[in-house]
Design an enzyme around this catalytic site. Structure first.
Site, PDB file in Angstrom:
ATOM      1  N   ASP A 231    -113.119  58.411 -22.826  1.00 40.41           N
ATOM      2  CA  ASP A 231    -112.881  58.612 -24.251  1.00 40.41           C
ATOM      3  C   ASP A 231    -111.371  58.670 -24.523  1.00 40.41           C
ATOM      4  O   ASP A 231    -110.685  59.545 -23.980  1.00 40.41           O
ATOM      5  CB  ASP A 231    -113.547  59.937 -24.672  1.00 40.41           C
ATOM      6  CG  ASP A 231    -113.764  60.035 -26.169  1.00 40.41           C
ATOM      7  OD1 ASP A 231    -113.199  59.203 -26.916  1.00 40.41           O
ATOM      8  OD2 ASP A 231    -114.497  60.944 -26.605  1.00 40.41           O
ATOM      9  N   ASP A 232    -110.862  57.757 -25.325  1.00 40.67           N
ATOM     10  CA  ASP A 232    -109.438  57.743 -25.718  1.00 40.67           C
ATOM     11  C   ASP A 232    -108.492  57.594 -24.526  1.00 40.67           C
ATOM     12  O   ASP A 232    -107.374  58.110 -24.548  1.00 40.67           O
ATOM     13  CB  ASP A 232    -109.057  59.021 -26.496  1.00 40.67           C
ATOM     14  CG  ASP A 232    -109.797  59.177 -27.813  1.00 40.67           C
ATOM     15  OD1 ASP A 232    -110.496  58.226 -28.220  1.00 40.67           O
ATOM     16  OD2 ASP A 232    -109.681  60.246 -28.435  1.00 40.67           O
TER      17      ASP A 232
ATOM     18  N   CYS B  29    -114.377  55.608 -32.217  1.00 40.73           N
ATOM     19  CA  CYS B  29    -115.505  55.986 -31.366  1.00 40.73           C
ATOM     20  C   CYS B  29    -116.857  55.344 -31.660  1.00 40.73           C
ATOM     21  O   CYS B  29    -117.364  54.561 -30.863  1.00 40.73           O
ATOM     22  CB  CYS B  29    -115.625  57.498 -31.425  1.00 40.73           C
ATOM     23  SG  CYS B  29    -116.892  58.084 -30.355  1.00 40.73           S
TER      24      CYS B  29
ATOM     25  N   ARG C  54    -118.769  52.296 -29.469  1.00 42.37           N
ATOM     26  CA  ARG C  54    -119.976  52.563 -28.678  1.00 42.37           C
ATOM     27  C   ARG C  54    -121.170  51.750 -29.182  1.00 42.37           C
ATOM     28  O   ARG C  54    -121.985  51.256 -28.388  1.00 42.37           O
ATOM     29  CB  ARG C  54    -120.289  54.065 -28.708  1.00 42.37           C
ATOM     30  CG  ARG C  54    -119.295  54.851 -27.871  1.00 42.37           C
ATOM     31  CD  ARG C  54    -119.142  56.304 -28.271  1.00 42.37           C
ATOM     32  NE  ARG C  54    -117.834  56.764 -27.832  1.00 42.37           N
ATOM     33  CZ  ARG C  54    -117.609  57.485 -26.720  1.00 42.37           C
ATOM     34  NH1 ARG C  54    -118.614  57.903 -25.989  1.00 42.37           N
ATOM     35  NH2 ARG C  54    -116.389  57.808 -26.371  1.00 42.37           N
TER      36      ARG C  54
ATOM     37  N   LYS D 171    -121.353  61.770 -24.210  1.00 41.51           N
ATOM     38  CA  LYS D 171    -121.200  61.711 -25.670  1.00 41.51           C
ATOM     39  C   LYS D 171    -121.955  60.521 -26.248  1.00 41.51           C
ATOM     40  O   LYS D 171    -121.772  59.389 -25.812  1.00 41.51           O
ATOM     41  CB  LYS D 171    -119.712  61.578 -25.971  1.00 41.51           C
ATOM     42  CG  LYS D 171    -119.345  61.237 -27.396  1.00 41.51           C
ATOM     43  CD  LYS D 171    -117.837  61.297 -27.530  1.00 41.51           C
ATOM     44  CE  LYS D 171    -117.321  60.663 -28.788  1.00 41.51           C
ATOM     45  NZ  LYS D 171    -115.845  60.753 -28.856  1.00 41.51           N
TER      46      LYS D 171
ATOM     47  N   HIS E  96    -122.857  59.939 -30.149  1.00 39.45           N
ATOM     48  CA  HIS E  96    -122.138  59.603 -31.396  1.00 39.45           C
ATOM     49  C   HIS E  96    -122.649  58.351 -32.102  1.00 39.45           C
ATOM     50  O   HIS E  96    -121.887  57.613 -32.736  1.00 39.45           O
ATOM     51  CB  HIS E  96    -120.616  59.479 -31.142  1.00 39.45           C
ATOM     52  CG  HIS E  96    -119.822  59.970 -32.329  1.00 39.45           C
ATOM     53  ND1 HIS E  96    -118.458  60.059 -32.351  1.00 39.45           N
ATOM     54  CD2 HIS E  96    -120.241  60.405 -33.540  1.00 39.45           C
ATOM     55  CE1 HIS E  96    -118.051  60.518 -33.516  1.00 39.45           C
ATOM     56  NE2 HIS E  96    -119.126  60.733 -34.266  1.00 39.45           N
TER      57      HIS E  96
ATOM     58  N   SER F 296    -118.396  63.862 -30.799  1.00 33.24           N
ATOM     59  CA  SER F 296    -117.182  64.272 -30.077  1.00 33.24           C
ATOM     60  C   SER F 296    -117.166  65.779 -29.871  1.00 33.24           C
ATOM     61  O   SER F 296    -117.695  66.530 -30.686  1.00 33.24           O
ATOM     62  CB  SER F 296    -115.936  63.881 -30.868  1.00 33.24           C
ATOM     63  OG  SER F 296    -115.914  62.498 -31.075  1.00 33.24           O
TER      64      SER F 296
ATOM     65  N   HIS G 230    -110.349  62.800 -24.396  1.00 31.12           N
ATOM     66  CA  HIS G 230    -110.293  63.136 -25.822  1.00 31.12           C
ATOM     67  C   HIS G 230    -110.047  64.646 -25.922  1.00 31.12           C
ATOM     68  O   HIS G 230    -110.597  65.396 -25.132  1.00 31.12           O
ATOM     69  CB  HIS G 230    -111.675  62.770 -26.388  1.00 31.12           C
ATOM     70  CG  HIS G 230    -111.916  63.046 -27.820  1.00 31.12           C
ATOM     71  ND1 HIS G 230    -111.715  62.099 -28.781  1.00 31.12           N
ATOM     72  CD2 HIS G 230    -112.385  64.125 -28.456  1.00 31.12           C
ATOM     73  CE1 HIS G 230    -112.067  62.595 -29.961  1.00 31.12           C
ATOM     74  NE2 HIS G 230    -112.468  63.823 -29.788  1.00 31.12           N
TER      75      HIS G 230
ATOM     76  N   ASP H 186    -113.366  53.681 -24.582  1.00 32.17           N
ATOM     77  CA  ASP H 186    -113.880  53.341 -25.918  1.00 32.17           C
ATOM     78  C   ASP H 186    -112.795  52.834 -26.860  1.00 32.17           C
ATOM     79  O   ASP H 186    -113.071  52.073 -27.773  1.00 32.17           O
ATOM     80  CB  ASP H 186    -114.648  54.525 -26.550  1.00 32.17           C
ATOM     81  CG  ASP H 186    -113.763  55.708 -26.887  1.00 32.17           C
ATOM     82  OD1 ASP H 186    -112.673  55.852 -26.277  1.00 32.17           O
ATOM     83  OD2 ASP H 186    -114.147  56.508 -27.763  1.00 32.17           O
ATOM     84  N   ASN H 187    -111.560  53.278 -26.642  1.00 33.47           N
ATOM     85  CA  ASN H 187    -110.421  52.832 -27.462  1.00 33.47           C
ATOM     86  C   ASN H 187    -109.166  53.458 -26.887  1.00 33.47           C
ATOM     87  O   ASN H 187    -109.229  54.275 -25.976  1.00 33.47           O
ATOM     88  CB  ASN H 187    -110.603  53.210 -28.944  1.00 33.47           C
ATOM     89  CG  ASN H 187    -110.991  54.662 -29.169  1.00 33.47           C
ATOM     90  OD1 ASN H 187    -112.100  54.964 -29.584  1.00 33.47           O
ATOM     91  ND2 ASN H 187    -110.088  55.568 -28.860  1.00 33.47           N
TER      92      ASN H 187
ATOM     93  N   LYS I 265    -104.996  54.287 -30.983  1.00 26.60           N
ATOM     94  CA  LYS I 265    -106.351  54.490 -31.511  1.00 26.60           C
ATOM     95  C   LYS I 265    -106.378  54.335 -33.040  1.00 26.60           C
ATOM     96  O   LYS I 265    -105.445  54.781 -33.709  1.00 26.60           O
ATOM     97  CB  LYS I 265    -106.804  55.903 -31.108  1.00 26.60           C
ATOM     98  CG  LYS I 265    -108.132  56.347 -31.709  1.00 26.60           C
ATOM     99  CD  LYS I 265    -108.536  57.700 -31.163  1.00 26.60           C
ATOM    100  CE  LYS I 265    -109.736  58.255 -31.903  1.00 26.60           C
ATOM    101  NZ  LYS I 265    -110.242  59.481 -31.275  1.00 26.60           N
TER     102      LYS I 265
END
Ligand SMILES: *[C@@H]1O[C@H](CO)[C@@H](O)[C@H](O)[C@H]1NC(C)=O
Ligand SMILES: *[C@@H]1O[C@H](CO)[C@@H](O)[C@H](O)[C@H]1NC(C)=O
Ligand SMILES: *[C@@H]1O[C@H](CO)[C@@H](O)[C@H](O)[C@H]1NC(C)=O
Ligand SMILES: *[C@@H]1O[C@H](CO)[C@@H](O)[C@H](O)[C@H]1NC(C)=O
Ligand SMILES: *[C@@H]1O[C@H](CO)[C@@H](O)[C@H](O)[C@H]1NC(C)=O
Length: 534
Positions: free
Chosen positions: A45-46, A85, A89, A138, A140, A163, A252, A303-304, A334
């Site tokens: 994540d991130d 996010c 996904r 996660k 989301h 998140s 994240h 994810d980014n 992001k």
């Protein structure tokens, strides 16, 4: 003589029992022929492109991932399908960009809907093909009713519905600004901290049941590792192929590291968290290897890009600084269509199938995961829709170096309408019709600007996206018609596709809540009594 015989027999029996005991700790799946391979997709994540040591020499915190790179294939021009996010996904799990699958921005704690129900997930396709499917981490993509992962093709779910900063915990971790712990009295619950969700404590689900609310973030990484290991073991024991989608909480914010910062060797919360994630990935890889590495394809990505507004709690974009935007304010990571927003680390590991220690510069996308895994599972793509991803198994197996010629990057919060395609990639060229910066560490936000004709950078000599081509230059004039045509063709393709719409409406009743009588929906005060979700 007889006694000796008996002794030998006993000894033999003991050995067999020991052997049996030893084997029971391994996996039956090892003996299964690799007719259908197992798949593990790990999503950070991130995580920034520069947070992978193998990508960026300044980073020294990912020894396990670096080893995986040297034992597999590392992609240096791999892109998430959105720089935020939920859309990222949703695209990974459908092979389609948000402009087709309807998910163009994040879902909220009180969201009624999620990934549209007539979108087909990778898990659904693989489940139909005989796979055992699990998602840990996660989600989301909607948590209410039929949007819950157990109704989207996953047999097993363990994790948080969105998140981990979208709900208070009693272990709030490192965040900017810092967030308070969950209130324990109703009065406190109505005075939330700045930028912090404190009204609904963060829940932890196992299948449809909230097993903890608020989640104890300190132990979460270890629990994910344990549940993932158990899932792999159970799936292997069953003799069926499995698909595990492991969507980690790292890196994240808030950052929570199990080892408290004691002594001078604490590398700071970000790097400690990166190391924890790296160790977790190493554990999963080892477990998969004990169940037959040659049967298991592991794909690691993010994810980014990094969440720049979190300052020292955000990751590294490596060389992809988005200099043109940064000169105008705002961040270029992001939530933006600059390289730092969507160019992400990516590793593919499958001993014996994917060549070792190879760096691939093919232009690839997270939307390729869906068609590629579907093809490797000898299943079929769901009908009546078009896909943005392609089956890239030839690239994985070293038989081709050819990735996409074009990739389309949706707006993801920083500028323009969410989901709209206002930036694209054509070979080494990157074109922007709209630019804008996300919130930066210094609080600045780059204003939205429109460009007609588009701003074009040549990434082959300008990865930092600093100096756009001069519109009068021959190079610009030569590439502009192909850019214009690529975008027109893409929009035409969308206009004639089956495009879904996500329900983004909100209702307080949709919040995942263990006990509405208690402040912040806590499970019983000691956190022990699970409650079924209705
Ligand atoms: C979760 O659901 C799966 C599939 O129905 C089931 O096999 C498993 O036992 C459930 N796990 C728990 C802990 O409820
Ligand atoms: C949270 O988990 C950690 C590590 O597993 C443990 O040491 C701690 O006691 C737990 N905290 C609470 C409030 O349960
Ligand atoms: C991987 O390749 C690099 C450069 O091509 C080389 O220096 C390194 O020794 C290789 N590593 C392994 C484990 O083969
Ligand atoms: C859209 O769906 C309809 C009916 O489900 C189908 O006939 C049509 O071919 C689909 N369009 C595309 C582009 O797949
Ligand atoms: C999903 O349903 C909507 C509404 O009926 C439709 O417009 C859309 O084309 C469908 N999506 C797919 C992928 O079939």
């Amino acid at each position: 003589m007889e006694i000796l015989f008996l002794k030998t027999l006993l000894l033999l029996a003991g050995c067999l029992a020991g052997l049996f005991y030893y084997l029971s700790d391994l996996c039956v799946g090892e003996k299964r022929t690799a007719e259908k391979p197992n798949f593990i997709v790990i999503l950070a994540d991130d995580m920034g492109w520069g947070d992978l040591g193998a990508n960026w020499a300044e980073t020294k915190d990912t020894p396990n991932l670096d080893r995986m790179a040297s034992e597999g294939m590392r992609f240096v021009d791999f892109h998430s399908a959105a720089s935020t996010c939920s859309p990222s996904r949703a695209s990974l799990l459908t092979g389609r960009l948000g402009i087709r699958n309807g998910v163009t921005h994040n879902f909220a704690v009180t969201s009624v809907g999620g990934l549209p129900l007539n979108e087909t997930t990778l898990a659904e396709v693989l489940k139909d093909a005989g796979y055992i499917t699990g998602v840990i981490g996660k989600w989301h993509l909607g948590h209410s009713g039929l949007y819950h992962p157990n109704f989207r093709g996953f047999d097993y779910y363990f994790g948080i519905p969105y998140s981990h900063d979208m709900g208070c915990t009693d272990t709030p971790g490192y965040n900017l600004p810092p967030c308070p712990a969950c209130p324990r009295h109703s009065a406190a619950a109505s005075s939330p901290g700045r930028d912090c969700y404190t009204k609904v404590a963060l829940p932890l689900f196992e299948n449809g049941t909230i097993v903890q609310q608020p989640v104890n973030l300190t132990g979460l990484a270890a629990e994910y590792a344990e549940k993932a290991t158990q899932f792999i073991q159970r799936a292997s024991d069953s003799g069926r192929p499995f698909f595990l989608y492991l969507a980690l909480a790292h890196v994240h914010v808030p950052l929570v590291v199990a080892q408290p910062p004691s002594g001078s060797s604490f590398p700071g919360p970000y790097r400690a968290s990166l190391r924890e994630m790296d160790a977790l990935v190493g554990q999963i890889k080892d477990k998969a290897a004990s169940c037959g590495a040659e049967n298991t394809f592991l794909w690691f990505t993010g994810d980014n890009g990094p969440w720049a507004q979190k300052c020292e709690l955000a990751g590294s974009v490596g060389p992809f600084s988005g200099a043109w935007q940064r000169q105008r304010g705002g961040s270029a990571a992001k939530q933006t269509t600059w390289e730092g927003g969507h160019r992400i680390p990516a590793l593919a590991y499958w001993p014996g199938r994917i060549p070792a220690n190879v760096t691939s510069a093919a232009l690839l996308s997270a939307t390729d995961i869906f068609p590629t895994l579907v093809s490797l599972a000898k299943a079929s793509l769901p009908p009546h829709r078009r896909f943005d991803g392609s089956d890239v198994s030839e690239v994985l197996f070293g038989q081709s170096h050819q990735g996409h010629k074009t990739l389309f990057h949706p707006n993801s919060g920083a500028a323009g309408k969410d989901g709209e395609i206002k930036a694209l990639r054509l070979a080494q060229y990157k074109a922007f019709y709209t630019t804008g910066g996300a919130k930066a560490c210094d609080g600045s936000i780059g204003l939205e600007e429109h460009h007609q004709p588009p701003l074009v950078f040549n990434l082959a000599r300008d990865v930092q996206e600093q100096v756009p081509l001069d519109v009068r230059a021959g190079e610009y004039q030569a590439v502009l018609p192909a850019i214009t045509r690529a975008l027109a063709d893409f929009l035409q393709d969308i206009a004639t596709d089956n495009v879904s719409m996500a329900d983004y409406s909100q209702d307080p009743a949709a919040r995942p809540c263990c006990n509405p009588q208690l402040p912040v929906c806590r499970c019983q005060a000691c956190g022990s009594s699970p409650a079924a979700m209705d």
